[in-house]
Design a protein around this motif. Structure first.
Motif, PDB file in Angstrom:
ATOM      1  N   UNK A  91       0.835  -1.194   0.000  1.00 40.58           N
ATOM      2  CA  UNK A  91       0.000   0.000   0.000  1.00 40.58           C
ATOM      3  C   UNK A  91       0.876   1.253   0.000  1.00 40.58           C
ATOM      4  N   UNK A  92       0.419   2.297  -0.669  1.00 39.89           N
ATOM      5  CA  UNK A  92       1.164   3.549  -0.699  1.00 39.89           C
ATOM      6  C   UNK A  92       2.411   3.460  -1.555  1.00 39.89           C
ATOM      7  N   UNK A  93       3.244   4.513  -1.526  1.00 39.39           N
ATOM      8  CA  UNK A  93       4.461   4.524  -2.339  1.00 39.39           C
ATOM      9  C   UNK A  93       5.376   3.365  -1.956  1.00 39.39           C
ATOM     10  N   UNK A  94       6.163   2.804  -2.889  1.00 39.17           N
ATOM     11  CA  UNK A  94       6.207   3.236  -4.287  1.00 39.17           C
ATOM     12  C   UNK A  94       5.242   2.493  -5.213  1.00 39.17           C
ATOM     13  N   UNK A 130      19.197  11.747 -13.910  1.00 35.44           N
ATOM     14  CA  UNK A 130      18.927  11.533 -12.501  1.00 35.44           C
ATOM     15  C   UNK A 130      17.826  10.592 -12.086  1.00 35.44           C
ATOM     16  N   UNK A 131      17.411   9.591 -12.910  1.00 36.34           N
ATOM     17  CA  UNK A 131      16.465   8.624 -12.353  1.00 36.34           C
ATOM     18  C   UNK A 131      17.074   7.955 -11.128  1.00 36.34           C
ATOM     19  N   UNK A 132      16.304   7.729 -10.095  1.00 37.43           N
ATOM     20  CA  UNK A 132      16.830   7.108  -8.895  1.00 37.43           C
ATOM     21  C   UNK A 132      15.717   6.368  -8.169  1.00 37.43           C
ATOM     22  N   UNK A 133      16.124   5.671  -7.126  1.00 39.22           N
ATOM     23  CA  UNK A 133      15.191   4.887  -6.324  1.00 39.22           C
ATOM     24  C   UNK A 133      14.457   3.864  -7.185  1.00 39.22           C
ATOM     25  N   UNK A 134      15.165   3.331  -8.194  1.00 42.32           N
ATOM     26  CA  UNK A 134      14.538   2.317  -9.024  1.00 42.32           C
ATOM     27  C   UNK A 134      14.226   1.086  -8.191  1.00 42.32           C
ATOM     28  N   UNK A 135      13.036   0.572  -8.358  1.00 40.09           N
ATOM     29  CA  UNK A 135      12.656  -0.696  -7.764  1.00 40.09           C
ATOM     30  C   UNK A 135      11.938  -1.520  -8.822  1.00 40.09           C
ATOM     31  N   UNK A 136      12.145  -2.826  -8.782  1.00 37.24           N
ATOM     32  CA  UNK A 136      11.590  -3.721  -9.789  1.00 37.24           C
ATOM     33  C   UNK A 136      10.901  -4.886  -9.101  1.00 37.24           C
ATOM     34  N   UNK A 137       9.920  -5.460  -9.792  1.00 36.70           N
ATOM     35  CA  UNK A 137       9.282  -6.658  -9.257  1.00 36.70           C
ATOM     36  C   UNK A 137       8.616  -7.449 -10.379  1.00 36.70           C
ATOM     37  N   UNK A 138       8.497  -8.741 -10.143  1.00 36.62           N
ATOM     38  CA  UNK A 138       7.699  -9.586 -11.023  1.00 36.62           C
ATOM     39  C   UNK A 138       6.254  -9.499 -10.570  1.00 36.62           C
ATOM     40  N   UNK A 184       9.337   0.989 -10.861  1.00 32.89           N
ATOM     41  CA  UNK A 184       8.961   2.313 -10.370  1.00 32.89           C
ATOM     42  C   UNK A 184      10.249   3.072 -10.071  1.00 32.89           C
ATOM     43  N   UNK A 185      10.234   4.364 -10.296  1.00 38.10           N
ATOM     44  CA  UNK A 185      11.425   5.183 -10.066  1.00 38.10           C
ATOM     45  C   UNK A 185      10.984   6.635  -9.902  1.00 38.10           C
ATOM     46  N   UNK A 186      11.925   7.485  -9.528  1.00 33.61           N
ATOM     47  CA  UNK A 186      11.649   8.917  -9.481  1.00 33.61           C
ATOM     48  C   UNK A 186      12.534   9.631 -10.482  1.00 33.61           C
ATOM     49  N   UNK A 187      11.992  10.674 -11.054  1.00 31.38           N
ATOM     50  CA  UNK A 187      12.718  11.527 -11.996  1.00 31.38           C
ATOM     51  C   UNK A 187      12.515  12.960 -11.551  1.00 31.38           C
ATOM     52  N   UNK A 188      13.601  13.618 -11.123  1.00 33.69           N
ATOM     53  CA  UNK A 188      13.501  14.967 -10.559  1.00 33.69           C
ATOM     54  C   UNK A 188      12.497  15.007  -9.405  1.00 33.69           C
ATOM     55  N   UNK A 189      12.492  13.943  -8.618  1.00 30.07           N
ATOM     56  CA  UNK A 189      11.629  13.877  -7.458  1.00 30.07           C
ATOM     57  C   UNK A 189      10.208  13.423  -7.734  1.00 30.07           C
ATOM     58  N   UNK A 190       9.872  13.200  -9.004  1.00 34.44           N
ATOM     59  CA  UNK A 190       8.512  12.813  -9.368  1.00 34.44           C
ATOM     60  C   UNK A 190       8.447  11.315  -9.653  1.00 34.44           C
ATOM     61  N   UNK A 191       7.406  10.669  -9.164  1.00 36.12           N
ATOM     62  CA  UNK A 191       7.255   9.232  -9.295  1.00 36.12           C
ATOM     63  C   UNK A 191       6.844   8.847 -10.714  1.00 36.12           C
ATOM     64  N   UNK A 192       7.435   7.772 -11.251  1.00 38.29           N
ATOM     65  CA  UNK A 192       7.111   7.226 -12.557  1.00 38.29           C
ATOM     66  C   UNK A 192       6.854   5.726 -12.411  1.00 38.29           C
ATOM     67  N   UNK A 231       1.404  14.794  -7.739  1.00 39.55           N
ATOM     68  CA  UNK A 231      -0.045  14.882  -7.554  1.00 39.55           C
ATOM     69  C   UNK A 231      -0.786  14.367  -8.786  1.00 39.55           C
ATOM     70  N   UNK A 232      -0.320  14.779  -9.964  1.00 43.68           N
ATOM     71  CA  UNK A 232      -0.941  14.304 -11.196  1.00 43.68           C
ATOM     72  C   UNK A 232      -0.702  12.800 -11.368  1.00 43.68           C
ATOM     73  N   UNK A 233       0.497  12.341 -11.052  1.00 42.97           N
ATOM     74  CA  UNK A 233       0.809  10.914 -11.147  1.00 42.97           C
ATOM     75  C   UNK A 233      -0.158  10.101 -10.301  1.00 42.97           C
ATOM     76  N   UNK A 234      -0.362  10.515  -9.061  1.00 45.11           N
ATOM     77  CA  UNK A 234      -1.242   9.760  -8.175  1.00 45.11           C
ATOM     78  C   UNK A 234      -2.689   9.823  -8.659  1.00 45.11           C
ATOM     79  N   UNK A 235      -3.089  10.952  -9.241  1.00 40.11           N
ATOM     80  CA  UNK A 235      -4.455  11.073  -9.749  1.00 40.11           C
ATOM     81  C   UNK A 235      -4.691  10.156 -10.950  1.00 40.11           C
ATOM     82  N   UNK A 236      -3.618   9.854 -11.684  1.00 46.96           N
ATOM     83  CA  UNK A 236      -3.745   9.009 -12.872  1.00 46.96           C
ATOM     84  C   UNK A 236      -3.492   7.533 -12.586  1.00 46.96           C
ATOM     85  N   UNK A 237      -3.090   7.205 -11.379  1.00 44.56           N
ATOM     86  CA  UNK A 237      -2.799   5.806 -11.056  1.00 44.56           C
ATOM     87  C   UNK A 237      -3.975   4.862 -11.306  1.00 44.56           C
ATOM     88  N   UNK A 238      -5.234   5.246 -11.012  1.00 46.93           N
ATOM     89  CA  UNK A 238      -6.327   4.319 -11.321  1.00 46.93           C
ATOM     90  C   UNK A 238      -6.378   3.920 -12.789  1.00 46.93           C
TER      91      UNK A 238
END
Length: 204
Positions: A39-42, A134-142, A154-162, A184-191
């Motif tokens: 639940x929640x980020x990332x 500067x992509x960072x905090x990359x995490x991967x999963x099956x 999932x990763x961040x780019x300039x502090x924004x989640x992708x 904020x826009x990223x989270x609104x588009x997650x559904x």
């Protein structure tokens, strides 16, 4: 038809002038893991999929793809013409799904993965991210995309989640990415992203 200047600007919404690859420090937690519910980020696994309105992928739809999925109402689906001009790493854009008509600033995009040598999913994502600064905090999963085996990043780019997921189809690997103007826009588009992922399947 997408105007080339508009498409290029959209495709480079978060693309900076420089190029950088993930450093060893950034990649310390990059090994793919199993897929627990987070639940929640990332991973935002608690976000429910949006209601389906349009099917993308079948012949006769706005984008003919080797995978089908649903998108919510008002999202504008358009095939990317001349996508090779906008290639990022091994990824060629083939379909763009614009959230603006639904009131958000961002895109879902479908990319065809190319290259003479087949890449494993993590290499694919890493080569895609290498173009950005500067992509960072990359995490991967099956994980699963509908009934299909998938690889998610999932990763961040300039502090924004992708976010992205990849699936293998009989016609090659496809990658679906989600990016917005800000978190904020990223989270609104997650559904919408969750709907695409949950409804993904091979064409009948």
């Amino acid at each position: 038809m997408i105007r080339r200047t508009t498409a290029l600007a959209a495709l480079t919404l978060t693309l900076a002038a420089g190029c950088a690859r993930a450093t060893p420090e950034q990649a310390t937690s990059s090994s793919p893991t199993a897929s627990p519910v987070v639940a929640g980020p990332p991973w935002y696994d608690d976000v429910a999929p949006a209601t389906a309105a349009t099917t993308v992928g079948p012949k006769g739809s706005a984008c003919t793809l080797s995978m089908t999925f649903s998108v919510p109402a008002k999202w504008k689906v358009e095939a990317v013409k001349g996508g090779a001009e906008f290639t990022i790493g091994p990824a060629v854009p083939v379909c763009e799904i614009d959230a603006k008509p639904a009131g958000h600033i961002g895109f879902l995009r479908v990319w065809q993965i190319t290259g003479a040598t087949p890449l494993n999913p993590q290499d694919t994502v890493d080569k895609y991210l290498a173009v950005f600064t500067g992509p960072k905090e990359q995490q991967y999963r099956r994980t699963k995309a509908g009934p299909l085996d998938a690889f998610e990043a999932t990763w961040t780019e300039d502090g924004e989640r992708k976010r992205a997921f990849l699936v293998t189809t009989p016609s090659g690997t496809l990658m679906v990415t989600l990016g917005g103007l800000d978190t904020e826009e990223f989270e609104a588009m997650l559904p919408a992203y969750q709907l695409v992922k949950a409804s993904a399947d091979l064409p009948a």
